[in-house]
Design a protein around this motif. Structure first.
Motif, short mmCIF file in Angstrom:
data_model
loop_
_atom_site.label_atom_id
_atom_site.label_comp_id
_atom_site.label_asym_id
_atom_site.label_seq_id
_atom_site.Cartn_x
_atom_site.Cartn_y
_atom_site.Cartn_z
N ASP A 1 45.14 56.52 51.42
CA ASP A 1 45.22 57.20 49.96
C ASP A 1 44.99 58.72 50.19
O ASP A 1 44.61 59.32 48.86
CB ASP A 1 44.13 56.49 49.33
N ALA A 2 45.03 59.36 51.17
CA ALA A 2 44.63 60.66 51.29
C ALA A 2 45.78 61.45 50.49
O ALA A 2 47.01 61.45 50.60
CB ALA A 2 44.64 61.46 52.76
N GLY A 3 45.61 62.31 49.53
CA GLY A 3 46.29 63.19 48.84
C GLY A 3 47.23 64.08 49.48
O GLY A 3 48.38 64.40 49.27
N GLY A 4 46.51 64.40 50.75
CA GLY A 4 47.42 65.38 51.46
C GLY A 4 48.62 64.55 52.12
O GLY A 4 49.54 65.67 52.44
N LEU A 5 48.71 63.64 52.27
CA LEU A 5 49.88 62.83 52.92
C LEU A 5 51.27 63.07 51.87
O LEU A 5 52.19 63.45 52.56
CB LEU A 5 49.70 61.42 52.96
N GLN A 6 51.05 62.82 50.60
CA GLN A 6 52.31 63.17 49.69
C GLN A 6 52.58 64.64 49.88
O GLN A 6 53.78 65.01 49.66
CB GLN A 6 52.09 62.76 48.24
N LEU A 7 51.43 65.34 49.85
CA LEU A 7 51.77 66.75 49.96
C LEU A 7 52.78 67.48 51.23
O LEU A 7 53.65 68.05 50.99
CB LEU A 7 50.31 67.65 49.97
N ALA A 8 52.24 66.64 52.05
CA ALA A 8 52.92 66.91 53.53
C ALA A 8 54.25 66.47 53.42
O ALA A 8 55.27 67.42 53.66
CB ALA A 8 52.53 66.25 54.66
N GLN A 9 54.66 65.31 52.77
CA GLN A 9 55.94 64.73 52.74
C GLN A 9 56.65 65.55 51.77
O GLN A 9 57.89 65.84 52.05
CB GLN A 9 55.65 63.37 52.25
N SER A 10 56.23 66.16 50.69
CA SER A 10 56.94 66.97 49.88
C SER A 10 57.36 68.24 50.40
O SER A 10 58.27 68.99 50.10
CB SER A 10 56.00 67.13 48.73
N MET A 11 56.75 68.82 51.49
CA MET A 11 57.10 70.12 52.27
C MET A 11 57.96 69.70 53.77
O MET A 11 58.09 70.54 54.35
CB MET A 11 55.86 70.75 53.00
N GLY A 12 58.45 68.63 53.69
CA GLY A 12 59.15 68.05 54.67
C GLY A 12 58.55 67.49 56.07
O GLY A 12 59.24 67.88 57.17
N VAL A 13 57.13 67.67 55.95
CA VAL A 13 56.33 67.32 57.35
C VAL A 13 56.20 65.74 57.62
O VAL A 13 55.79 65.23 56.52
CB VAL A 13 54.96 68.08 57.24
N PRO A 14 56.55 65.14 58.57
CA PRO A 14 56.39 64.06 58.81
C PRO A 14 54.96 63.44 58.82
O PRO A 14 53.92 64.29 59.11
CB PRO A 14 56.85 63.61 60.35
N THR A 15 54.44 62.43 58.43
CA THR A 15 53.16 61.88 58.14
C THR A 15 53.13 60.46 58.83
O THR A 15 53.81 59.61 58.93
CB THR A 15 52.68 61.64 56.63
N GLN A 16 51.55 60.35 59.12
CA GLN A 16 51.61 58.90 59.92
C GLN A 16 49.85 58.51 59.30
O GLN A 16 49.15 59.43 59.00
CB GLN A 16 51.36 58.93 61.09
N VAL A 17 49.79 57.24 59.02
CA VAL A 17 48.36 56.91 58.74
C VAL A 17 47.92 55.84 59.79
O VAL A 17 48.43 55.08 60.23
CB VAL A 17 48.51 55.96 57.56
N LEU A 18 46.44 56.28 60.43
CA LEU A 18 46.00 55.41 61.16
C LEU A 18 44.39 55.18 60.62
O LEU A 18 43.73 55.91 60.80
CB LEU A 18 45.82 55.94 62.63
N SER A 19 44.33 53.98 60.23
CA SER A 19 43.04 53.66 59.44
C SER A 19 42.01 53.26 60.61
O SER A 19 41.97 52.54 61.45
CB SER A 19 43.13 52.41 58.62
N HIS A 20 40.71 53.96 60.57
CA HIS A 20 39.76 53.82 61.28
C HIS A 20 39.01 52.24 61.04
O HIS A 20 38.51 51.84 61.97
CB HIS A 20 38.53 54.90 61.25
N GLN A 21 39.35 51.93 59.86
CA GLN A 21 38.73 50.76 59.46
C GLN A 21 39.29 49.31 60.13
O GLN A 21 38.84 48.37 60.21
CB GLN A 21 39.11 50.41 58.12
#
Length: 198
Positions: free
Chosen positions: A48-68
């Motif tokens: 749910d990090a807001g920065g993920l959508q921000l990165a995607q809007s700038m054309g930067v690939p994103t990944q999520v790795l949940s510590h949980q």
């Protein structure tokens, strides 16, 4: 300059404002042409990090790795290293990544792992830096970009910026002024690091 692309991986946990400042500067200052460098990925431990959508809007690939999903800090950091190493990073940038990293992780990226901290280190390591600066009667506060070592907020200092502490400051007001400086300082420090590389 090496012909090999210098991949930068940025780790975030929240809004990603420092990440966005670095990514914008990389585009505006054409780091790809000047240094052979690019933001290869933004990785978050929170879906749910807001920065993920921000990165995607700038054309930067994103990944999520949940510590949980991991039963220990060591297991999470091992998986995180494997994910990051898939990008063959020249530099790993912590930008509001709210995890204390294991010594193995820090050692693995020694010399190519940097962080920004909202105080003028060595003063006020850890949390609640702005309130602590006000309570101590400091006339100046600020932010520090430093290399990450196994000791929290103690690595070699790469760059600093300061702001005055005003008589009527609250922690929130001071934090907002420091954040403006963070968004200027962090991209400059990353660029200086790239310039220093062969």
């Amino acid at each position: 300059m090496s012909s090999k692309t210098k991949n930068i991986v940025i780790l975030i946990s929240g809004s990603g404002s420092n990440m966005a400042a670095i990514a914008r500067t990389a585009q505006q200052q054409n780091w790809q042409r000047r240094f052979g460098a690019r933001i290869a990925a933004v990785v978050s431990n929170r879906a749910d990090a807001g920065g993920l959508q921000l990165a995607q809007s700038m054309g930067v690939p994103t990944q999520v790795l949940s510590h949980q999903a991991f039963d220990s800090r060591e297991a999470f950091d091992a998986a995180l290293m494997k994910l990051i190493d898939g990008y063959q990073p020249a530099l790993v940038v912590l930008a509001g990544f709210m995890r204390i990293l294991t010594p193995d992780f820090v050692h693995h990226y020694a010399g190519r792992l940097i962080n920004i901290h909202p105080s003028l280190l060595p003063a006020f390591t850890g949390l609640n830096t702005h309130q602590r600066a006000i309570d101590a009667g400091c006339r100046e506060a600020g932010c520090t970009v430093h290399q990450v070592t196994a000791e929290l907020d103690h690595g070699p200092i790469l760059a600093q910026a300061s702001v005055p502490v005003l008589p009527d400051d609250t922690a929130d007001r001071l934090a907002a002024r420091v954040l403006v400086q963070e968004h200027l300082l962090y991209p400059q420090a990353v660029e200086a690091w790239l310039q220093s590389q062969p």
